[in-house]
Write a protein that holds these residues in place. Structure first.
Motif, mmCIF file in Angstrom:
data_model
loop_
_atom_site.group_PDB
_atom_site.id
_atom_site.type_symbol
_atom_site.label_atom_id
_atom_site.label_comp_id
_atom_site.label_asym_id
_atom_site.label_seq_id
_atom_site.Cartn_x
_atom_site.Cartn_y
_atom_site.Cartn_z
ATOM 1 N N MET A 1 0.835 -1.192 0.000
ATOM 2 C CA MET A 1 0.000 0.000 0.000
ATOM 3 C C MET A 1 0.875 1.250 0.000
ATOM 4 N N GLU A 2 0.681 2.106 -0.983
ATOM 5 C CA GLU A 2 1.473 3.327 -1.076
ATOM 6 C C GLU A 2 0.967 4.386 -0.098
ATOM 7 N N ILE A 3 1.905 5.152 0.441
ATOM 8 C CA ILE A 3 1.593 6.230 1.379
ATOM 9 C C ILE A 3 2.346 7.480 0.946
ATOM 10 N N SER A 4 1.675 8.625 1.048
ATOM 11 C CA SER A 4 2.335 9.910 0.809
ATOM 12 C C SER A 4 2.824 10.477 2.134
ATOM 13 N N GLY A 5 3.945 11.166 2.096
ATOM 14 C CA GLY A 5 4.480 11.826 3.277
ATOM 15 C C GLY A 5 4.341 13.331 3.135
ATOM 16 N N ILE A 6 3.821 13.976 4.175
ATOM 17 C CA ILE A 6 3.605 15.420 4.159
ATOM 18 C C ILE A 6 4.307 16.038 5.358
ATOM 19 N N ILE A 7 5.249 16.933 5.102
ATOM 20 C CA ILE A 7 5.934 17.653 6.175
ATOM 21 C C ILE A 7 5.358 19.063 6.262
ATOM 22 N N LEU A 8 4.839 19.405 7.432
ATOM 23 C CA LEU A 8 4.222 20.712 7.643
ATOM 24 C C LEU A 8 5.289 21.704 8.092
ATOM 25 N N ALA A 9 5.632 22.626 7.216
ATOM 26 C CA ALA A 9 6.726 23.562 7.494
ATOM 27 C C ALA A 9 6.312 24.994 7.205
ATOM 28 N N GLY A 10 5.044 25.309 7.424
ATOM 29 C CA GLY A 10 4.553 26.628 7.062
ATOM 30 C C GLY A 10 4.380 27.591 8.209
ATOM 31 N N SER A 36 14.081 11.847 6.321
ATOM 32 C CA SER A 36 14.648 10.509 6.473
ATOM 33 C C SER A 36 13.681 9.587 7.211
ATOM 34 N N GLN A 37 13.051 10.097 8.259
ATOM 35 C CA GLN A 37 12.119 9.279 9.036
ATOM 36 C C GLN A 37 10.878 8.928 8.212
ATOM 37 N N LEU A 38 10.279 9.907 7.554
ATOM 38 C CA LEU A 38 9.066 9.646 6.777
ATOM 39 C C LEU A 38 9.339 8.742 5.585
ATOM 40 N N SER A 39 10.556 8.787 5.068
ATOM 41 C CA SER A 39 10.894 7.955 3.913
ATOM 42 C C SER A 39 10.799 6.469 4.226
ATOM 43 N N ALA A 40 10.800 6.136 5.515
ATOM 44 C CA ALA A 40 10.693 4.727 5.906
ATOM 45 C C ALA A 40 9.320 4.151 5.582
ATOM 46 N N VAL A 41 8.310 5.016 5.477
ATOM 47 C CA VAL A 41 6.955 4.522 5.191
ATOM 48 C C VAL A 41 6.338 5.157 3.951
ATOM 49 N N ALA A 42 6.842 6.326 3.554
ATOM 50 C CA ALA A 42 6.210 7.065 2.462
ATOM 51 C C ALA A 42 6.893 6.793 1.125
ATOM 52 N N ASN A 43 6.075 6.587 0.103
ATOM 53 C CA ASN A 43 6.606 6.379 -1.250
ATOM 54 C C ASN A 43 6.961 7.691 -1.917
ATOM 55 N N LEU A 113 -0.668 -0.673 11.593
ATOM 56 C CA LEU A 113 -2.031 -0.674 12.120
ATOM 57 C C LEU A 113 -3.060 -0.386 11.040
ATOM 58 N N VAL A 114 -2.631 0.260 9.959
ATOM 59 C CA VAL A 114 -3.556 0.558 8.857
ATOM 60 C C VAL A 114 -4.161 -0.728 8.318
ATOM 61 N N GLU A 115 -3.355 -1.766 8.238
ATOM 62 C CA GLU A 115 -3.805 -3.031 7.659
ATOM 63 C C GLU A 115 -4.894 -3.695 8.493
ATOM 64 N N ILE A 116 -4.867 -3.452 9.800
ATOM 65 C CA ILE A 116 -5.832 -4.119 10.670
ATOM 66 C C ILE A 116 -6.897 -3.171 11.217
ATOM 67 N N ALA A 117 -6.770 -1.874 10.874
ATOM 68 C CA ALA A 117 -7.755 -0.896 11.345
ATOM 69 C C ALA A 117 -9.103 -1.170 10.685
ATOM 70 N N GLY A 118 -10.162 -0.835 11.384
ATOM 71 C CA GLY A 118 -11.487 -0.982 10.804
ATOM 72 C C GLY A 118 -11.646 -0.095 9.586
ATOM 73 N N SER A 119 -12.561 -0.469 8.722
ATOM 74 C CA SER A 119 -12.737 0.261 7.466
ATOM 75 C C SER A 119 -13.147 1.709 7.684
ATOM 76 N N GLY A 120 -13.702 2.018 8.860
ATOM 77 C CA GLY A 120 -14.146 3.386 9.114
ATOM 78 C C GLY A 120 -13.102 4.282 9.735
ATOM 79 N N VAL A 121 -11.935 3.723 10.078
ATOM 80 C CA VAL A 121 -10.890 4.519 10.723
ATOM 81 C C VAL A 121 -10.345 5.554 9.740
ATOM 82 N N GLN A 122 -10.294 6.811 10.190
ATOM 83 C CA GLN A 122 -9.831 7.900 9.331
ATOM 84 C C GLN A 122 -8.456 8.432 9.713
ATOM 85 N N ALA A 123 -8.017 8.134 10.923
ATOM 86 C CA ALA A 123 -6.728 8.647 11.380
ATOM 87 C C ALA A 123 -6.150 7.715 12.424
ATOM 88 N N ILE A 124 -4.827 7.621 12.447
ATOM 89 C CA ILE A 124 -4.102 6.873 13.462
ATOM 90 C C ILE A 124 -3.154 7.863 14.130
#
Length: 208
Positions: A1-10, A36-43, A113-124
């Protein structure tokens, strides 16, 4: 499953007096460590920042896509909205730029946890031992975007008010995996020069 990484720097870094994202921890700009940290999970990764930073090429050295607020002046929610509006993935890993001990281990755990979260979960979202929720180091499903836009259109910028309207899976600190920094520091954020000095001291102590 692909994930985007967003760094808030504003943010304006008013209490710090200088751009927090460019402060060095262990000889590395904080924002570079976060990448570097986000690259571990974000494509893919992107930087969400102000138009001022775009005009001054503040983050050009990172060679990453940059997005700016569609709803300027509304804090982290505006930055999150900008990032999610450009995302092409269902799930998105988000980090504020002032987390010196952000851990890829925790991100990877929340990702699992995304893989096992319920279908209605919107945030972890992680929660520190003292009960403090950290919504700016979390995973968000793209379907939060409509509620986020509605909040911003109504000029509602309080992160926790918006978060409380979502279906959130909270991750208590007792579940955090061990990381290279003591896990009690993982959610520490820096707002003032004293916070920065303390973070530098902790890194120095860890490396001794």
């Amino acid at each position: 499953m692909e994930i985007s990484g967003i760094i808030l720097a504003g943010g304006g870094s008013r209490r710090m007096g200088v751009n927090k994202a460019l402060l060095e921890i262990g000889g590395t700009p904080l924002i570079s460590n976060l990448i570097s940290q986000l690259s571990a999970v974000a494509n893919t990764l992107m930087i969400s920042c102000s138009q001022r930073d775009v005009d001054s090429n503040t983050y050009r050295f990172l060679n990453l896509p940059i997005v700016t607020d569609i709803y300027p002046g509304l804090g982290p929610l505006g930055g999150l909205h900008a990032g999610l509006s450009h995302s092409r993935t269902e799930w998105n890993a988000v980090s504020a730029c002032d987390l010196p001990f952000a851990s890829k281990e925790l991100l990877m755990y929340m990702h699992s946890l995304v893989e096992i979260a319920g279908s209605g979960v919107q945030a972890i979202v992680p929660v520190a031992a003292n009960g403090k929720v950290q919504p700016l180091f979390a995973l968000y499903h793209i379907n939060v975007l409509p509620s986020l836009q509605e909040a911003l259109e109504q000029q509602h910028s309080r992160v926790m008010d918006w978060l409380n309207g979502l279906n959130v899976q909270y991750v208590p600190e007792g579940e955090f995996p061990e990381s290279f920094i003591n896990k009690q520091d993982t959610l520490l954020n820096m707002n003032t020069p004293d916070d920065y000095r303390m973070a530098v001291e902790r890194v120095t102590t860890q490396s001794d």
